[in-house]
Write a protein that holds these residues in place. Structure first.
Motif, PDB file in Angstrom:
ATOM      1  N   PHE A  20       5.497  -0.724 -11.814  1.00  0.00           N
ATOM      2  CA  PHE A  20       4.153  -0.695 -11.254  1.00  0.00           C
ATOM      3  C   PHE A  20       4.144   0.060  -9.933  1.00  0.00           C
ATOM      4  O   PHE A  20       5.181   0.270  -9.298  1.00  0.00           O
ATOM      5  CB  PHE A  20       3.551  -2.093 -11.105  1.00  0.00           C
ATOM      6  N   LEU A  21       2.961   0.476  -9.537  1.00  0.00           N
ATOM      7  CA  LEU A  21       2.760   1.246  -8.309  1.00  0.00           C
ATOM      8  C   LEU A  21       2.602   0.306  -7.132  1.00  0.00           C
ATOM      9  O   LEU A  21       1.843  -0.668  -7.187  1.00  0.00           O
ATOM     10  CB  LEU A  21       1.507   2.116  -8.442  1.00  0.00           C
ATOM     11  N   ALA A  22       3.334   0.575  -6.055  1.00  0.00           N
ATOM     12  CA  ALA A  22       3.180  -0.191  -4.819  1.00  0.00           C
ATOM     13  C   ALA A  22       2.017   0.397  -4.035  1.00  0.00           C
ATOM     14  O   ALA A  22       2.093   1.526  -3.544  1.00  0.00           O
ATOM     15  CB  ALA A  22       4.465  -0.128  -3.997  1.00  0.00           C
ATOM     16  N   ARG A  23       0.955  -0.368  -3.906  1.00  0.00           N
ATOM     17  CA  ARG A  23      -0.271   0.137  -3.277  1.00  0.00           C
ATOM     18  C   ARG A  23      -0.302  -0.199  -1.787  1.00  0.00           C
ATOM     19  O   ARG A  23       0.234  -1.223  -1.359  1.00  0.00           O
ATOM     20  CB  ARG A  23      -1.500  -0.447  -3.971  1.00  0.00           C
ATOM     21  N   GLU A  53       7.683  -0.358   1.845  1.00  0.00           N
ATOM     22  CA  GLU A  53       7.768   1.003   2.360  1.00  0.00           C
ATOM     23  C   GLU A  53       6.689   1.079   3.439  1.00  0.00           C
ATOM     24  O   GLU A  53       5.505   0.989   3.133  1.00  0.00           O
ATOM     25  CB  GLU A  53       7.511   2.032   1.256  1.00  0.00           C
ATOM     26  N   PHE A  54       7.110   1.194   4.708  1.00  0.00           N
ATOM     27  CA  PHE A  54       6.134   1.073   5.790  1.00  0.00           C
ATOM     28  C   PHE A  54       5.853   2.411   6.471  1.00  0.00           C
ATOM     29  O   PHE A  54       6.685   3.323   6.470  1.00  0.00           O
ATOM     30  CB  PHE A  54       6.585   0.032   6.825  1.00  0.00           C
ATOM     31  N   SER A  55       4.663   2.481   7.035  1.00  0.00           N
ATOM     32  CA  SER A  55       4.214   3.648   7.786  1.00  0.00           C
ATOM     33  C   SER A  55       3.457   3.137   8.998  1.00  0.00           C
ATOM     34  O   SER A  55       2.441   2.446   8.857  1.00  0.00           O
ATOM     35  CB  SER A  55       3.304   4.521   6.908  1.00  0.00           C
ATOM     36  N   VAL A  56       3.956   3.438  10.201  1.00  0.00           N
ATOM     37  CA  VAL A  56       3.389   2.838  11.409  1.00  0.00           C
ATOM     38  C   VAL A  56       3.258   3.879  12.512  1.00  0.00           C
ATOM     39  O   VAL A  56       4.149   4.688  12.736  1.00  0.00           O
ATOM     40  CB  VAL A  56       4.240   1.630  11.878  1.00  0.00           C
ATOM     41  N   ILE A 204      11.087   4.677  -6.112  1.00  0.00           N
ATOM     42  CA  ILE A 204      11.067   6.139  -6.009  1.00  0.00           C
ATOM     43  C   ILE A 204      10.408   6.565  -4.695  1.00  0.00           C
ATOM     44  O   ILE A 204       9.273   6.192  -4.402  1.00  0.00           O
ATOM     45  CB  ILE A 204      10.336   6.763  -7.209  1.00  0.00           C
ATOM     46  N   LEU A 205      11.126   7.366  -3.927  1.00  0.00           N
ATOM     47  CA  LEU A 205      10.644   7.846  -2.638  1.00  0.00           C
ATOM     48  C   LEU A 205       9.984   9.216  -2.746  1.00  0.00           C
ATOM     49  O   LEU A 205       9.046   9.519  -1.998  1.00  0.00           O
ATOM     50  CB  LEU A 205      11.810   7.935  -1.640  1.00  0.00           C
ATOM     51  N   GLU A 206      10.487  10.041  -3.647  1.00  0.00           N
ATOM     52  CA  GLU A 206      10.018  11.432  -3.698  1.00  0.00           C
ATOM     53  C   GLU A 206      10.296  12.011  -5.073  1.00  0.00           C
ATOM     54  O   GLU A 206      11.343  11.756  -5.668  1.00  0.00           O
ATOM     55  CB  GLU A 206      10.762  12.245  -2.623  1.00  0.00           C
ATOM     56  N   GLY A 207       9.341  12.797  -5.594  1.00  0.00           N
ATOM     57  CA  GLY A 207       9.555  13.496  -6.851  1.00  0.00           C
ATOM     58  C   GLY A 207       9.269  12.663  -8.073  1.00  0.00           C
ATOM     59  O   GLY A 207       8.573  11.640  -8.023  1.00  0.00           O
ATOM     60  N   SER A 221       6.610   8.927  -7.244  1.00  0.00           N
ATOM     61  CA  SER A 221       6.698   8.275  -5.936  1.00  0.00           C
ATOM     62  C   SER A 221       5.921   6.962  -5.859  1.00  0.00           C
ATOM     63  O   SER A 221       4.852   6.818  -6.452  1.00  0.00           O
ATOM     64  CB  SER A 221       6.165   9.219  -4.856  1.00  0.00           C
ATOM     65  N   HIS A 222       6.491   6.021  -5.093  1.00  0.00           N
ATOM     66  CA  HIS A 222       5.896   4.722  -4.765  1.00  0.00           C
ATOM     67  C   HIS A 222       5.877   3.752  -5.945  1.00  0.00           C
ATOM     68  O   HIS A 222       5.250   2.696  -5.855  1.00  0.00           O
ATOM     69  CB  HIS A 222       4.484   4.865  -4.199  1.00  0.00           C
TER      70      HIS A 222
END
Length: 298
Positions: A20-23, A53-56, A204-207, A221-222
Protein backbone atom coordinates in the motif's frame (compact mmCIF):
# COMPACT_ATOMS: atom_id res chain seq x y z
CA UNK A 1 26.16 -21.87 -3.51
CA UNK A 2 27.31 -18.24 -3.63
CA UNK A 3 26.89 -16.60 -7.01
CA UNK A 4 28.72 -13.35 -6.28
CA UNK A 5 29.89 -11.49 -3.19
CA UNK A 6 27.30 -12.78 -0.75
CA UNK A 7 24.35 -13.09 -3.14
CA UNK A 8 23.08 -16.67 -3.01
CA UNK A 9 20.39 -18.25 -5.13
CA UNK A 10 17.10 -18.50 -3.28
CA UNK A 11 15.16 -21.73 -2.88
CA UNK A 12 11.93 -19.94 -1.96
CA UNK A 13 11.88 -16.22 -2.83
CA UNK A 14 9.43 -14.19 -0.78
CA UNK A 15 6.40 -12.87 -2.62
CA UNK A 16 4.67 -9.58 -1.86
CA UNK A 17 1.87 -10.43 0.57
CA UNK A 18 0.53 -6.90 0.91
CA UNK A 19 1.27 -3.51 -0.62
CA UNK A 20 0.00 0.00 0.00
CA UNK A 21 0.94 3.64 -0.47
CA UNK A 22 2.16 5.62 2.54
CA UNK A 23 0.18 8.85 2.37
CA UNK A 24 1.31 12.19 3.84
CA UNK A 25 0.05 13.27 7.28
CA UNK A 26 1.10 15.81 9.93
CA UNK A 27 3.01 14.69 13.04
CA UNK A 28 4.95 16.55 15.73
CA UNK A 29 4.79 20.30 15.14
CA UNK A 30 4.12 20.77 11.44
CA UNK A 31 6.20 17.82 10.22
CA UNK A 32 4.93 15.93 7.16
CA UNK A 33 5.36 12.17 7.44
CA UNK A 34 4.40 9.23 5.28
CA UNK A 35 3.58 6.58 7.90
CA UNK A 36 3.52 3.07 6.49
CA UNK A 37 3.75 1.12 9.77
CA UNK A 38 1.92 2.32 12.88
CA UNK A 39 -0.95 3.94 11.03
CA UNK A 40 -4.51 3.10 10.04
CA UNK A 41 -3.65 0.44 7.45
CA UNK A 42 -0.98 -1.39 9.47
CA UNK A 43 -0.88 -0.94 13.24
CA UNK A 44 2.04 -3.28 13.99
CA UNK A 45 4.33 -5.61 12.06
CA UNK A 46 6.21 -7.50 14.78
CA UNK A 47 8.70 -6.19 15.89
CA UNK A 48 8.23 -2.95 13.89
CA UNK A 49 6.08 -0.31 15.57
CA UNK A 50 6.42 2.71 13.26
CA UNK A 51 8.03 3.54 9.92
CA UNK A 52 7.93 7.20 8.92
CA UNK A 53 9.39 8.87 5.87
CA UNK A 54 9.56 12.43 7.19
CA UNK A 55 9.94 15.85 5.61
CA UNK A 56 10.47 18.82 7.92
CA UNK A 57 11.26 22.51 7.44
CA UNK A 58 11.96 24.92 10.32
CA UNK A 59 10.25 25.96 12.53
CA UNK A 60 8.46 22.57 12.32
CA UNK A 61 9.97 19.55 14.05
CA UNK A 62 9.74 17.22 17.01
CA UNK A 63 10.22 19.28 20.21
CA UNK A 64 10.84 17.72 23.63
CA UNK A 65 9.07 14.36 23.97
CA UNK A 66 9.58 11.06 25.87
CA UNK A 67 10.08 7.42 24.87
CA UNK A 68 10.15 4.11 26.71
CA UNK A 69 10.32 0.44 25.75
CA UNK A 70 11.75 0.40 22.20
CA UNK A 71 14.47 1.65 19.83
CA UNK A 72 14.38 4.43 17.23
CA UNK A 73 16.46 4.26 14.06
CA UNK A 74 16.93 7.61 12.30
CA UNK A 75 18.47 7.52 8.82
CA UNK A 76 18.86 10.88 7.10
CA UNK A 77 18.28 11.19 3.36
CA UNK A 78 18.62 14.97 2.92
CA UNK A 79 19.59 17.91 5.12
CA UNK A 80 20.26 17.56 8.85
CA UNK A 81 18.45 17.09 12.17
CA UNK A 82 19.77 18.23 15.55
CA UNK A 83 19.17 15.81 18.42
CA UNK A 84 19.52 16.53 22.14
CA UNK A 85 18.30 14.79 25.29
CA UNK A 86 18.10 15.13 29.06
CA UNK A 87 21.25 12.99 29.53
CA UNK A 88 23.32 15.74 27.90
CA UNK A 89 23.73 13.91 24.60
CA UNK A 90 23.64 16.31 21.66
CA UNK A 91 24.57 16.08 18.01
CA UNK A 92 23.60 16.58 14.39
CA UNK A 93 22.53 13.77 12.07
CA UNK A 94 23.34 14.74 8.48
CA UNK A 95 22.46 13.21 5.10
CA UNK A 96 23.54 9.57 5.02
CA UNK A 97 24.18 9.43 8.78
CA UNK A 98 22.56 6.94 11.14
CA UNK A 99 21.44 7.13 14.75
CA UNK A 100 20.30 3.94 16.49
CA UNK A 101 18.83 4.98 19.83
CA UNK A 102 17.79 2.52 22.51
CA UNK A 103 15.24 4.40 24.62
CA UNK A 104 15.00 1.57 27.15
CA UNK A 105 13.62 2.66 30.52
CA UNK A 106 13.25 6.27 29.48
CA UNK A 107 14.56 9.19 27.47
CA UNK A 108 13.24 12.69 26.78
CA UNK A 109 14.68 14.32 23.66
CA UNK A 110 14.07 16.70 20.79
CA UNK A 111 14.67 16.35 17.05
CA UNK A 112 14.68 19.64 15.16
CA UNK A 113 15.92 20.88 11.75
CA UNK A 114 19.59 21.85 11.77
CA UNK A 115 19.83 23.31 8.27
CA UNK A 116 17.96 25.58 5.87
CA UNK A 117 15.37 24.11 3.54
CA UNK A 118 13.67 20.75 3.84
CA UNK A 119 15.18 17.89 5.84
CA UNK A 120 14.19 14.37 4.83
CA UNK A 121 14.79 10.98 6.36
CA UNK A 122 13.41 7.74 7.71
CA UNK A 123 12.58 6.86 11.29
CA UNK A 124 11.90 3.27 12.26
CA UNK A 125 10.70 2.18 15.72
CA UNK A 126 11.73 -1.35 16.70
CA UNK A 127 10.14 -3.03 19.69
CA UNK A 128 12.27 -4.40 22.52
CA UNK A 129 11.69 -7.75 24.18
CA UNK A 130 10.21 -7.49 27.66
CA UNK A 131 13.58 -8.35 29.25
CA UNK A 132 15.17 -5.29 27.59
CA UNK A 133 12.41 -2.68 27.97
CA UNK A 134 13.84 -1.19 31.17
CA UNK A 135 17.54 -1.16 30.27
CA UNK A 136 19.57 2.06 30.37
CA UNK A 137 19.34 4.27 27.25
CA UNK A 138 22.20 4.07 24.76
CA UNK A 139 23.17 5.33 21.31
CA UNK A 140 24.94 3.92 18.32
CA UNK A 141 25.79 6.60 15.78
CA UNK A 142 27.50 6.12 12.44
CA UNK A 143 28.57 8.89 10.07
CA UNK A 144 27.73 8.44 6.40
CA UNK A 145 31.39 7.92 5.48
CA UNK A 146 31.63 5.05 7.97
CA UNK A 147 28.55 3.10 6.88
CA UNK A 148 29.54 -0.20 5.27
CA UNK A 149 28.97 -0.19 1.50
CA UNK A 150 29.40 -2.64 -1.36
CA UNK A 151 28.78 -2.63 -5.12
CA UNK A 152 28.43 -5.50 -7.55
CA UNK A 153 26.90 -5.97 -10.99
CA UNK A 154 24.53 -2.98 -10.99
CA UNK A 155 23.74 -3.24 -7.27
CA UNK A 156 24.89 -0.89 -4.52
CA UNK A 157 24.06 -1.45 -0.86
CA UNK A 158 24.56 0.53 2.32
CA UNK A 159 24.48 -1.92 5.21
CA UNK A 160 22.81 -0.13 8.12
CA UNK A 161 22.31 -3.38 10.06
CA UNK A 162 22.90 -7.00 9.17
CA UNK A 163 24.79 -8.25 6.13
CA UNK A 164 24.60 -7.97 2.34
CA UNK A 165 27.01 -8.64 -0.56
CA UNK A 166 29.48 -10.03 1.97
CA UNK A 167 29.61 -6.80 4.01
CA UNK A 168 28.53 -6.63 7.67
CA UNK A 169 27.38 -3.66 9.74
CA UNK A 170 29.00 -2.99 13.13
CA UNK A 171 25.62 -1.99 14.60
CA UNK A 172 24.47 -4.19 17.46
CA UNK A 173 20.77 -5.03 17.40
CA UNK A 174 19.11 -6.44 20.53
CA UNK A 175 16.25 -7.62 18.34
CA UNK A 176 18.06 -9.41 15.45
CA UNK A 177 17.54 -7.02 12.53
CA UNK A 178 18.62 -6.24 8.97
CA UNK A 179 18.32 -2.74 7.51
CA UNK A 180 19.70 -2.48 3.98
CA UNK A 181 19.63 0.51 1.60
CA UNK A 182 19.76 -0.85 -1.96
CA UNK A 183 20.21 1.02 -5.24
CA UNK A 184 19.73 -0.94 -8.47
CA UNK A 185 20.81 0.48 -11.80
CA UNK A 186 18.61 -0.17 -14.84
CA UNK A 187 18.80 -3.88 -15.55
CA UNK A 188 19.89 -4.67 -11.99
CA UNK A 189 18.78 -7.97 -10.43
CA UNK A 190 19.04 -8.66 -6.69
CA UNK A 191 18.85 -11.85 -4.66
CA UNK A 192 19.16 -11.10 -0.93
CA UNK A 193 18.83 -13.84 1.71
CA UNK A 194 16.51 -13.25 4.68
CA UNK A 195 16.21 -15.67 7.63
CA UNK A 196 13.04 -17.73 7.13
CA UNK A 197 11.59 -16.95 10.56
CA UNK A 198 11.88 -13.17 10.19
CA UNK A 199 9.23 -10.64 9.21
CA UNK A 200 10.45 -8.39 6.39
CA UNK A 201 9.33 -5.50 4.21
CA UNK A 202 10.50 -3.23 1.40
CA UNK A 203 9.96 0.54 1.35
CA UNK A 204 10.63 2.24 -1.99
CA UNK A 205 12.44 5.58 -1.87
CA UNK A 206 12.98 6.26 -5.57
CA UNK A 207 12.13 4.76 -8.95
CA UNK A 208 10.17 1.65 -9.87
CA UNK A 209 10.91 -2.02 -9.35
CA UNK A 210 9.54 -5.55 -9.56
CA UNK A 211 9.64 -7.56 -6.33
CA UNK A 212 8.97 -11.20 -5.54
CA UNK A 213 8.76 -12.71 -9.03
CA UNK A 214 9.06 -11.61 -12.63
CA UNK A 215 5.30 -11.43 -13.24
CA UNK A 216 4.60 -9.10 -10.30
CA UNK A 217 3.25 -5.64 -11.06
CA UNK A 218 5.87 -2.87 -10.71
CA UNK A 219 5.89 -0.82 -7.50
CA UNK A 220 7.09 2.75 -7.12
CA UNK A 221 8.04 5.43 -4.58
CA UNK A 222 6.41 5.66 -1.13
CA UNK A 223 4.95 2.15 -1.30
CA UNK A 224 5.57 -0.42 1.42
CA UNK A 225 5.63 -4.08 0.44
CA UNK A 226 5.15 -6.66 3.19
CA UNK A 227 6.91 -9.86 2.21
CA UNK A 228 5.47 -13.33 2.70
CA UNK A 229 7.37 -16.44 3.81
CA UNK A 230 10.56 -17.58 2.13
CA UNK A 231 14.33 -17.44 2.33
CA UNK A 232 15.01 -14.12 0.64
CA UNK A 233 14.03 -11.23 -1.62
CA UNK A 234 14.35 -11.15 -5.38
CA UNK A 235 14.05 -7.77 -7.12
CA UNK A 236 14.52 -6.37 -10.61
CA UNK A 237 14.90 -2.89 -12.06
CA UNK A 238 13.45 -3.08 -15.55
CA UNK A 239 12.99 0.70 -15.84
CA UNK A 240 15.37 3.26 -17.34
CA UNK A 241 16.00 5.05 -14.00
CA UNK A 242 17.64 4.19 -10.70
CA UNK A 243 15.63 2.10 -8.22
CA UNK A 244 16.32 2.76 -4.53
CA UNK A 245 14.62 0.98 -1.62
CA UNK A 246 15.23 -0.22 1.89
CA UNK A 247 14.87 -3.86 2.84
CA UNK A 248 14.19 -4.31 6.55
CA UNK A 249 13.69 -7.56 8.41
CA UNK A 250 13.78 -8.76 11.99
CA UNK A 251 12.98 -11.67 14.22
CA UNK A 252 9.43 -11.25 15.60
CA UNK A 253 9.13 -11.10 19.39
CA UNK A 254 5.76 -12.79 19.71
CA UNK A 255 4.96 -10.88 22.91
CA UNK A 256 1.90 -8.84 23.94
CA UNK A 257 2.11 -5.18 22.96
CA UNK A 258 0.34 -2.17 24.45
CA UNK A 259 1.19 1.26 23.05
CA UNK A 260 0.29 4.67 24.36
CA UNK A 261 1.87 7.25 22.03
CA UNK A 262 5.64 7.22 22.69
CA UNK A 263 5.44 4.43 25.29
CA UNK A 264 5.46 0.77 24.20
CA UNK A 265 5.14 -1.93 26.86
CA UNK A 266 3.66 -5.42 27.32
CA UNK A 267 0.57 -4.65 29.42
CA UNK A 268 -1.80 -1.83 30.32
CA UNK A 269 -0.46 -1.94 33.88
CA UNK A 270 3.04 -1.22 32.57
CA UNK A 271 1.70 1.65 30.47
CA UNK A 272 -0.08 3.11 33.51
CA UNK A 273 3.17 2.83 35.49
CA UNK A 274 5.10 4.50 32.66
CA UNK A 275 2.69 7.45 32.56
CA UNK A 276 2.98 7.74 36.34
CA UNK A 277 6.79 7.60 36.15
CA UNK A 278 6.88 10.30 33.47
CA UNK A 279 4.46 12.61 35.29
CA UNK A 280 6.36 12.17 38.57
CA UNK A 281 9.91 12.24 37.14
CA UNK A 282 10.69 8.73 38.44
CA UNK A 283 12.21 5.40 37.37
CA UNK A 284 14.26 6.74 34.46
CA UNK A 285 12.58 10.12 33.94
CA UNK A 286 14.21 11.92 36.92
CA UNK A 287 16.25 14.28 34.73
CA UNK A 288 13.15 15.48 32.88
CA UNK A 289 12.17 17.59 35.88
CA UNK A 290 14.74 20.33 35.22
CA UNK A 291 15.51 19.83 31.52
CA UNK A 292 14.41 21.73 28.44
CA UNK A 293 16.17 21.43 25.09
CA UNK A 294 18.12 24.39 23.77
CA UNK A 295 15.99 24.38 20.63
CA UNK A 296 12.86 24.88 22.73
CA UNK A 297 14.45 27.61 24.90
CA UNK A 298 15.54 29.46 21.77
Amino acid sequence: MPQRKGCSSLNEPRLVARKFLARPQIEGVGTVVRRSIGGFELKYFDPFIVLDEFSVTAPAGFPDHPHRGFETVTYMLQGAIMHEDFEGHKGTIEAGDLQWMTAGRGIVHSEMPAAQGTQKGLQLWINLASKYKMIEPRYQEVLSKDIAEAEDDGIKVRVIAGEALGIKSPIYTRTPTMFLDFSLKPGGHLQQPIPNSWNAFVYILEGEGIFGNMISQPSNSHHILLLGPGDGLEAWNKSSKLLRFILVGAEPLGEPLVQFGPFVMNSQEEIDQTIDDFENFANGFEKARHWTSESQIN
